[in-house]
Design an enzyme around this catalytic site. Structure first.
Site, short mmCIF file in Angstrom:
data_model
loop_
_atom_site.label_atom_id
_atom_site.label_comp_id
_atom_site.label_asym_id
_atom_site.label_seq_id
_atom_site.Cartn_x
_atom_site.Cartn_y
_atom_site.Cartn_z
CB SER A 165 -48.45 12.37 -2.45
OG SER A 165 -48.60 13.25 -1.36
CG ASP A 189 -54.76 13.81 -4.32
OD1 ASP A 189 -55.40 14.71 -4.88
OD2 ASP A 189 -54.84 13.58 -3.11
CG HIS A 259 -53.31 11.65 -0.55
ND1 HIS A 259 -53.32 12.68 -1.46
CD2 HIS A 259 -52.01 11.49 -0.18
CE1 HIS A 259 -52.08 13.13 -1.64
NE2 HIS A 259 -51.28 12.42 -0.89
#
Length: 459
Positions: A165, A189, A259
């Protein structure tokens, strides 16, 4: 460069005490990842970056490193590969649930240094914008640490950064400081909010390392939609992941499941439970239509396998410039699907449209593939090619079942007459190509048959 967490004197006592205890074979107190609560993230905390070292000699007991005492740290061997693991936004302040397993699985692959970059005191904040602003500061701290590693003999080629992330963009900022000379960045991601639409210098991009591989699993919410690396993998199209909640009534899982799936898919590539084959393609729709199943340009194997070992295809990927690749998964670990190419030739003169469900049977085991992303066209004497992705792998197929449906609620029920059906495994080239001839499918009725090895005329 001074540590943001401890004074130099504290670092000196920590390292010397650790060295003495290790030399005497005595246990030492482990250094832990910062564990905060929602109260901390609500009132906010001051950024503090810690580097926790794990090796095969201290697999379950982290050692916090001082950037100025690297040469005196007996567990740290800078001639080995060093992998940095960088987490993302932590709104609740708790440690990532996946961190321990990821560290252990990495070290199981080879004798390496794993450095967990703990910036929880900058990532734990209900205000996401504050966490975003702390990514640059974290990257500066990490850059100084790596410079100290270089001064003590480490090579940038041997550094692999795994960023989750916001951690993906931190990796990119660090890589940019070193002019893209870091060996590899793996982005799981990468965060989308506040990074989408920004120029390359304000986010991860392919120039940040010698090789940048990216996985997208939540591009319609918390993740990034566009390609960011030399190769970008889109699991299940890159958005909604199977098994994840579809409504907000599921609570926290509704927001984080897609996610977070990126990390668990990467973990599966480490424990080698099964291989996830990815197919380079321009769009997810073309992939589902079976238009991108040829990987003749890829070496050492026809199609790249997603995950930790994707660097085996590095030379081919770099030659192709920026590549997008797609794969599908099941809802549960180990997430692998088995892919078959299915060719159907029909006899019916009128054109029929419909969806097909295929089941393979081996004893009591059943593998199912629903080809229902859109209605397929069945035209007389024409081959309809379908991509069938089964939820499990059966080495021996004893029986096949077919179900044809038009999904029409009202109206007549159709029959579809198959002159031939051929099933060819794309994942296992050694498996028999299976055929069957002259089958009549009644709409919404399962028809089963025993498959036969295809003859030469069927190829």
């Amino acid at each position: 460069m001074r540590s943001l967490c401890c004074s130099m004197l504290s670092w000196w006592f920590l390292c010397m005490a650790g060295a003495v205890m290790l030399s005497k074979g005595l246990a030492r107190e482990c250094d832990e990842f910062t564990d905060l609560g929602f109260h901390d993230s609500f009132i906010g905390t001051k950024l503090c970056v810690k580097m926790l070292l794990y090796t095969r000699d201290n697999l379950d007991c982290g050692l916090e490193l001082s950037p100025h005492r690297l040469a005196d740290t007996p567990l740290l061997n800078l001639t080995r590969r060093t992998t940095f693991v960088i987490h993302g936004y932590r709104p609740t302040g708790s440690p990532p649930v996946w961190m321990g397993e990821l560290v252990r699985q990495l070290i199981a692959q080879e004798d390496m240094n794993v450095l967990v970059v703990d910036w929880n005191r900058g990532a734990a904040n209900v205000n996401y914008l504050i966490a975003v602003s702390n990514t640059h500061k974290t990257a500066e701290n990490l850059t100084g640490f790596i410079q100290n590693m270089q001064e003590n003999g480490a090579s940038l080629n041997s550094i692999h950064m795994i960023g989750v992330s916001l951690g993906a963009h931190i990796s990119g900022f660090v890589g940019a400081h070193f002019n893209g000379e870091i060996g590899r960045i793996t982005a799981l991601d990468p965060a989308g909010p506040k990074f989408t639409g920004t120029p390359p210098e304000d986010r991860l991009d392919p120039t940040d390392a010698q090789f940048v591989d990216v996985l997208h699993t939540d591009m319609d919410a918390l993740g990034f939609r566009e390609p960011l690396g030399h190769i970008d993998f889109y699991a299940n199209g890159g958005a909604d992941q199977p098994g994840c909640p579809k409504t907000i009534f599921s609570g926290k899982e509704y927001f984080v499941c897609d996610h977070q799936r990126s990390v668990f898919l990467f973990l599966r590539s480490l424990n080698k439970t099964c291989n996830i084959t990815a197919y380079p393609c321009s769009t997810y729709s073309d992939f589902l239509d079976g238009k991108c199943m040829q990987c003749d340009t890829f070496k050492p194997a026809p199609c790249p396998i997603y995950g930790y070992y994707i660097n085996q295809w590095k030379d081919t990927i770099l030659h192709l410039n920026q590549t997008k690749a797609f794969f599908s998964t099941t809802a549960n670990s180990p997430f692998c699907k088995t892919t078959y190419m299915v060719d159907i030739v029909t006899w019916n003169k009128p054109i029929h449209w419909g969806v097909i469900t295929i089941k393979m049977h081996s004893g009591d085991d059943v593998a199912v593939a629903r080809i229902d992303h859109k209605a397929s066209k069945f035209e007389q004497y024409q081959t309809t090619r379908l991509l069938a992705q089964f939820d499990k792998s059966l080495q021996v197929v004893q029986k096949v079942s077919l179900l044809f449906s038009t999904n029409n609620v009202v109206g007549p029920r159709y029959k579809l007459r198959l002159l031939r059906i051929r099933l060819r495994s794309l994942d296992h080239s050694d498996r028999l190509v299976l055929c069957r001839y002259d089958i009549v499918l009644k709409e919404n009725v399962d028809v089963s048959f025993r498959p036969l090895p295809c003859g030469k005329s069927d190829f």
